[in-house]
Design a protein around this motif. Sequence first.
Motif, PDB file in Angstrom:
ATOM      1  N   ASP A 194       0.807  -1.160  -0.025  1.00  0.00           N
ATOM      2  CA  ASP A 194       0.000   0.014   0.068  1.00  0.00           C
ATOM      3  C   ASP A 194       1.064   1.127  -0.049  1.00  0.00           C
ATOM      4  O   ASP A 194       1.922   1.439   0.244  1.00  0.00           O
ATOM      5  N   ARG A 195       0.295   2.447  -0.038  1.00  0.00           N
ATOM      6  CA  ARG A 195       0.922   3.732   0.111  1.00  0.00           C
ATOM      7  C   ARG A 195       1.200   4.069   1.364  1.00  0.00           C
ATOM      8  O   ARG A 195       2.127   4.652   1.616  1.00  0.00           O
ATOM      9  N   LEU A 196       0.266   3.495   2.238  1.00  0.00           N
ATOM     10  CA  LEU A 196       0.461   3.928   3.634  1.00  0.00           C
ATOM     11  C   LEU A 196       1.124   2.797   4.648  1.00  0.00           C
ATOM     12  O   LEU A 196       1.305   1.763   3.906  1.00  0.00           O
ATOM     13  N   GLY A 197       1.421   3.125   5.897  1.00  0.00           N
ATOM     14  CA  GLY A 197       2.206   2.164   6.625  1.00  0.00           C
ATOM     15  C   GLY A 197       3.681   2.383   6.652  1.00  0.00           C
ATOM     16  O   GLY A 197       4.013   3.301   6.041  1.00  0.00           O
ATOM     17  N   ALA A 198       4.259   1.369   6.971  1.00  0.00           N
ATOM     18  CA  ALA A 198       5.783   1.283   7.165  1.00  0.00           C
ATOM     19  C   ALA A 198       6.471   0.811   5.772  1.00  0.00           C
ATOM     20  O   ALA A 198       7.096  -0.129   5.789  1.00  0.00           O
ATOM     21  N   TYR A 207      16.969  -7.265  -3.527  1.00  0.00           N
ATOM     22  CA  TYR A 207      16.667  -6.957  -4.552  1.00  0.00           C
ATOM     23  C   TYR A 207      15.636  -7.743  -5.728  1.00  0.00           C
ATOM     24  O   TYR A 207      15.243  -7.049  -6.590  1.00  0.00           O
ATOM     25  N   ASP A 208      16.022  -8.984  -5.655  1.00  0.00           N
ATOM     26  CA  ASP A 208      15.358  -9.744  -6.666  1.00  0.00           C
ATOM     27  C   ASP A 208      14.056 -10.223  -5.822  1.00  0.00           C
ATOM     28  O   ASP A 208      13.025 -10.984  -6.693  1.00  0.00           O
ATOM     29  N   VAL A 209      13.189  -9.666  -4.796  1.00  0.00           N
ATOM     30  CA  VAL A 209      11.844  -9.706  -4.326  1.00  0.00           C
ATOM     31  C   VAL A 209      11.061  -8.649  -5.364  1.00  0.00           C
ATOM     32  O   VAL A 209      11.504  -7.494  -5.594  1.00  0.00           O
ATOM     33  N   GLU A 210       9.991  -9.130  -6.058  1.00  0.00           N
ATOM     34  CA  GLU A 210       9.032  -8.555  -6.708  1.00  0.00           C
ATOM     35  C   GLU A 210       8.239  -7.693  -5.963  1.00  0.00           C
ATOM     36  O   GLU A 210       7.602  -7.900  -4.898  1.00  0.00           O
ATOM     37  N   VAL A 211       8.274  -6.226  -6.256  1.00  0.00           N
ATOM     38  CA  VAL A 211       7.507  -5.304  -5.441  1.00  0.00           C
ATOM     39  C   VAL A 211       6.407  -4.564  -6.266  1.00  0.00           C
ATOM     40  O   VAL A 211       6.639  -4.045  -7.391  1.00  0.00           O
ATOM     41  N   VAL A 212       5.290  -4.884  -5.936  1.00  0.00           N
ATOM     42  CA  VAL A 212       3.947  -4.475  -6.552  1.00  0.00           C
ATOM     43  C   VAL A 212       3.299  -3.390  -5.832  1.00  0.00           C
ATOM     44  O   VAL A 212       2.816  -3.788  -4.697  1.00  0.00           O
ATOM     45  N   ASN A 213       3.405  -2.091  -6.290  1.00  0.00           N
ATOM     46  CA  ASN A 213       2.693  -0.969  -5.379  1.00  0.00           C
ATOM     47  C   ASN A 213       1.406  -0.636  -6.029  1.00  0.00           C
ATOM     48  O   ASN A 213       1.219  -0.481  -7.269  1.00  0.00           O
ATOM     49  N   VAL A 214       0.596  -1.016  -5.208  1.00  0.00           N
ATOM     50  CA  VAL A 214      -0.918  -0.803  -5.483  1.00  0.00           C
ATOM     51  C   VAL A 214      -1.515   0.368  -4.590  1.00  0.00           C
ATOM     52  O   VAL A 214      -2.674   0.178  -4.602  1.00  0.00           O
ATOM     53  N   GLY A 215      -0.853   1.194  -4.103  1.00  0.00           N
ATOM     54  CA  GLY A 215      -1.232   2.358  -3.203  1.00  0.00           C
ATOM     55  C   GLY A 215      -2.396   3.289  -3.602  1.00  0.00           C
ATOM     56  O   GLY A 215      -2.487   3.287  -5.261  1.00  0.00           O
ATOM     57  N   LYS A 216      -3.240   3.278  -2.760  1.00  0.00           N
ATOM     58  CA  LYS A 216      -4.322   4.294  -3.277  1.00  0.00           C
ATOM     59  C   LYS A 216      -4.201   5.471  -2.368  1.00  0.00           C
ATOM     60  O   LYS A 216      -3.840   5.831  -1.313  1.00  0.00           O
ATOM     61  N   LYS A 246       0.040  -4.256   4.475  1.00  0.00           N
ATOM     62  CA  LYS A 246      -0.805  -3.095   4.483  1.00  0.00           C
ATOM     63  C   LYS A 246      -0.746  -2.064   5.376  1.00  0.00           C
ATOM     64  O   LYS A 246      -0.056  -2.484   6.766  1.00  0.00           O
ATOM     65  N   GLY A 247      -1.157  -1.104   5.336  1.00  0.00           N
ATOM     66  CA  GLY A 247      -0.999   0.190   6.543  1.00  0.00           C
ATOM     67  C   GLY A 247      -1.721  -0.405   7.861  1.00  0.00           C
ATOM     68  O   GLY A 247      -3.105  -1.058   7.468  1.00  0.00           O
ATOM     69  N   GLY A 248      -1.596   0.125   9.030  1.00  0.00           N
ATOM     70  CA  GLY A 248      -2.180  -0.315  10.105  1.00  0.00           C
ATOM     71  C   GLY A 248      -2.345  -1.644  10.550  1.00  0.00           C
ATOM     72  O   GLY A 248      -1.395  -2.558  10.230  1.00  0.00           O
ATOM     73  N   ASP A 249      -3.586  -2.077  10.633  1.00  0.00           N
ATOM     74  CA  ASP A 249      -4.166  -3.692  10.715  1.00  0.00           C
ATOM     75  C   ASP A 249      -4.948  -3.995   9.438  1.00  0.00           C
ATOM     76  O   ASP A 249      -5.722  -3.234   9.070  1.00  0.00           O
ATOM     77  N   PRO A 250      -4.896  -4.964   8.987  1.00  0.00           N
ATOM     78  CA  PRO A 250      -5.639  -5.586   7.679  1.00  0.00           C
ATOM     79  C   PRO A 250      -7.169  -5.353   7.786  1.00  0.00           C
ATOM     80  O   PRO A 250      -7.883  -5.277   6.796  1.00  0.00           O
TER      81      PRO A 250
END
Length: 412
Positions: A194-198, A207-216, A246-250
């Motif tokens: 997400d965009r929020l959270g830590a 570096y070879d872990v795929e990171v998918v940003n779906v932040g809103k 996810k930011g906060g608690d899921p």
Amino acid sequence: MTALFGLELHGRAVVVAGGGAVASRRVRRFVSEGAQVTVVAPELSADLERHAAHGDIAVERRGIVAADLDDAWFVLAATDDATLNDAIAQWAHERRVWCIDASDASKGSARQAATSKHGDLAVGVISLDTPDPGRIRAVRDAVAAHLDAGEVDLRRRRPGAGRVILVGSGPGDPGLITVRGRQALAEADVVVTDRLGATELLVTVPYDVEVVNVGKSPDNHPVPQHEINAILVDRARAGKTVVRLKGGDPYVFGRGGEEVHACIEAGIDVEVVPGITSALAVPARAGIPVTQRGVSTSLLVTTGHAGADQATIAAMAAGATVVILMGVSALPDIVDAALDAGCAVDTPIAIVENGTTARERVTRGTFEDIVRICSETGVKPPAIIVVGEVARPGLLAGALAATPDPAGEART
């Protein structure tokens, strides 16, 4: 030569001889592992008495005899008589039952490792020579700290079934993620974030872990929820360990339930790692207790998307603390509805932007002036809104009668 093996004790019959301090420590672990524990001893420690009172263990209040081991799968000899402990170890040997001799490890057939758990891994340390519990605990703790700090790549090396782990990253400060959440990141082949959270935690993944940003953001939803669900399922079906950060608690306005449902429907193994919700953590870090004896003993957490619904207005009117997430744009309507319902105009309000981060800012006011103050100071999301007497300035310093700053200045 001592070999290190793992034994599954869940549902197994474990007999513990002795009711003192050593037995108490070991029984806690046996119970936590789901063993069926019977303690045989004339007297029990207070801790063992509590276990017995809760039905965690069975108790025989007498001295142990050889026949007590007939149906046992594992035995702990932990009486205060070393000779008896050695005899119990011999009885176990005759019955081919695993046994720890607390008096002399060389007389038993097993040694209990100092262990730590890290997701689906367990690390154990044992002494190969004379038992030295303090030493093996020190080694275990050092290894555990190294693993839990994310210093080790815990990704699976063998192909297997994919899985999804929903991780609540907390309110923003990366130090507020849970230990299990940090472990899960070290296990991830894919991180969907997400965009929020830590989000600072992402710099620690390989570096070879795929990171998918779906932040809103409030006015920008680049990836619809059904597509997020599909990403989780597709990557897991490819045999990946997918961490949904996810930011906060899921489950606190995080749509975690929808994502879990999608995984269950697709037959994907899914784990939920709770997170520290911003609804509680952000006010706390800003010095605002959401409940306080003599001030507010009830709490309602809502979202700005719900607007000024009946439950929110009723809670405000009753003097409860109301915490509003994602409510900056809806604040004018909520204030109008609260005043129309008869809420006191001097009800304190605090708005915490970017809580728990270096950019945190707290703006204070009342129903009478908070909308104007927000406009003048440029309050923007992400922000947590706290309504109620707990938001009054100086509360924790004992200034319960203090009134808000008439100038309504924002505190940074």
